[in-house]
Write an enzyme that holds these catalytic residues in place. Structure first.
Site, mmCIF file in Angstrom:
data_model
loop_
_atom_site.group_PDB
_atom_site.id
_atom_site.type_symbol
_atom_site.label_atom_id
_atom_site.label_comp_id
_atom_site.label_asym_id
_atom_site.label_seq_id
_atom_site.Cartn_x
_atom_site.Cartn_y
_atom_site.Cartn_z
ATOM 1 N N PHE A 1 14.996 31.948 -4.455
ATOM 2 C CA PHE A 1 14.444 33.147 -3.805
ATOM 3 C C PHE A 1 13.125 32.798 -3.133
ATOM 4 C CE2 PHE A 1 11.947 37.054 -3.533
ATOM 5 C CZ PHE A 1 12.845 37.854 -2.851
ATOM 6 N N ASP B 1 7.993 26.073 -3.588
ATOM 7 C CA ASP B 1 7.673 27.497 -3.596
ATOM 8 C C ASP B 1 7.161 27.842 -4.983
ATOM 9 O OD1 ASP B 1 7.635 30.234 -3.816
ATOM 10 O OD2 ASP B 1 9.551 30.553 -2.796
ATOM 11 N N LYS C 1 1.816 36.150 -5.305
ATOM 12 C CA LYS C 1 1.867 36.848 -6.607
ATOM 13 C C LYS C 1 0.522 36.774 -7.361
ATOM 14 C CE LYS C 1 6.703 37.669 -7.251
ATOM 15 N NZ LYS C 1 7.760 36.837 -6.707
#
Ligand SMILES: *Cc1c(COP(=O)(O)O)cnc(C)c1O
Length: 402
Positions: free
Chosen positions: A137, A222, A251
């Site tokens: 993702f 990532d 995040k």
């Protein structure tokens, strides 16, 4: 104005989400309270975002004091907080340079564009293939969902960006079979987060690095979910012993304030000359000041060690719950990104555990249909943990006996 209720969501919001029935109005540490004053222990951490809990006093202080000085100037001027944050990130990592944006998807969008542009300028336009992993993702922009390993998120929006190949995660042979001189980048999460809290096998990560080197391809890590202390290391790559060429963070980077970053080396950064890429809000002083304070608090040996201690709290408690209910096939992950993988009897039922948790007063997450995920604040206290886990045990009892 009338009292705001959850029902408004179904009237005035674009239905991209189906949020829980309660509306939180206040948070402190790892506790949240809803409109009715009901308390929840937050073991979800805003999906691995609130790394220092809710309303951490040092973050609030920075937000207020920077808010009284300078919020935004745009990128035709630079500012002190962005330069300080960039300096700290490059000093602490493999990278020489930083680019800032506002989210994980934007950080990955920048990384993918950079890898394509770098290959284009150094090798020519034929070097355009991006290899990514099934169930990976990387965000919701069209390029990042196309690179993500779930076609359901990218289908139905018209023609997709081309030359993207997906192979199974942790499968060296599958990668070997598709990588070539045409590959410009391999994109991986050090641990798949949304894809089920699935850590990379260190031998696999090393082989990815070697294959990238052999084919002049860049390795993009990532670390939007795994970075900023989540695994007990500042970034997940540090535990794998494999350095990327480009790293993305978001995040927990702002610990609740929106900010994303892309880090890379000098030679690669050089192709992003003025005008090639950009974003209005990227590197704004308010976000960068908050992220700098978060960085100072997270990049501390004691905090990072505390993450690994807390991992053992979770593993022990989940083993205890499992001894009674036999609902977890495996507990996996690292640091405070933990996945309880459900047994065959509970396939597809992860959401039922989340719903029962809400009833019991504890917030947990899913990672796909078969994994219950925990991504709490890195400074979760023992007391918050004990209350939260007792409530989670009630939730498990509810699902498994109810
Ligand atoms: C959450 C996430 C993203 C997307 O970040 P946004 O801020 O939602 O755009 C990208 N990659 C990974 C690994 C993530 O967990």
């Amino acid at each position: 104005m009338q009292q705001v209720t959850r029902a408004w969501f179904d009237e005035v919001m674009v239905p991209t989400y189906a949020p829980a029935e309660f509306v939180p109005v206040r948070g402190l540490g790892s506790r949240l309270w809803d409109q009715q004053g009901r308390e929840y222990i937050d073991l979800a951490g805003g999906i691995a975002v609130n790394a220092l809990g809710h309303c951490h006093p040092a973050l609030v202080h920075t937000l207020v004091s920077q808010g009284q000085k300078l919020w935004h100037v745009s990128n035709w001027m630079t500012n002190e907080p962005v330069l300080r944050l960039a300096r700290k990130l490059v000093d602490a990592t493999f990278a020489d340079r930083a680019f800032f944006c506002n989210s994980g998807a934007e950080a990955n969008e920048a990384a993918l564009k950079l890898a394509r542009r770098y290959a284009h300028e150094t090798h020519g336009p034929q070097k355009d293939q991006i290899i990514a992993f099934s169930h990976g993702f990387h965000g919701r922009t069209f390029f990042t969902v196309s690179v993500g390993g779930q076609a359901a998120y990218s289908d139905g929006f018209g023609p997709k960006p081309g030359q993207i190949t997906h192979v199974p995660y942790n499968d060296i042979e599958a990668l070997k079979a598709v990588i070539s001189g045409r590959t410009c980048a391999v994109v991986m999460e050090p641990m798949q987060g949304e894809g089920g809290v699935l850590p990379a096998d260190p031998a696999f990560a090393r082989a990815v690095r070697e294959l990238c080197d052999a084919h002049d391809a860049l390795l993009i890590m990532d670390e939007v979910q795994t970075g900023m202390g989540r695994t007990g290391h500042l970034f997940g790559y540090m535990a794998l012993g494999v350095e990327p060429d480009i790293l993305t963070s978001a995040k927990a980077l702002g610990s609740g304030f929106p900010i994303g970053a892309m880090l890379t080396r000098n030679a690669i950064a050089a192709v992003f000359k003025p005008g090639v890429h950009g974003t209005t809000f990227g590197g704004n002083p308010l976000a960068c000041a908050v992220a700098e304070t978060a960085f100072d608090l997270i990049n501390q040996p004691a905090l990072l060690k505390g993450v690994l201690e807390r991992e053992t709290w979770f593993r022990e408690a989940l083993a205890g719950i499992n001894a009674q209910y036999h609902c977890f096939e495996q507990v996996r992950g690292a640091g405070l990104l933990i996945g309880a993988v459900l047994t065959a009897d509970y396939q597809g039922k992860a959401k039922a555990f989340v719903d029962a948790g809400i009833q019991a007063g504890v917030l947990v997450l899913v990672a796909g249909g078969n994994v219950v995920r925990f991504a709490p604040a890195l400074n979760l206290t023992r007391k918050e943990f004990e209350v939260g886990m007792a409530r989670f045990a009630e939730a498990v009892a509810q699902v498994c006996q109810g």
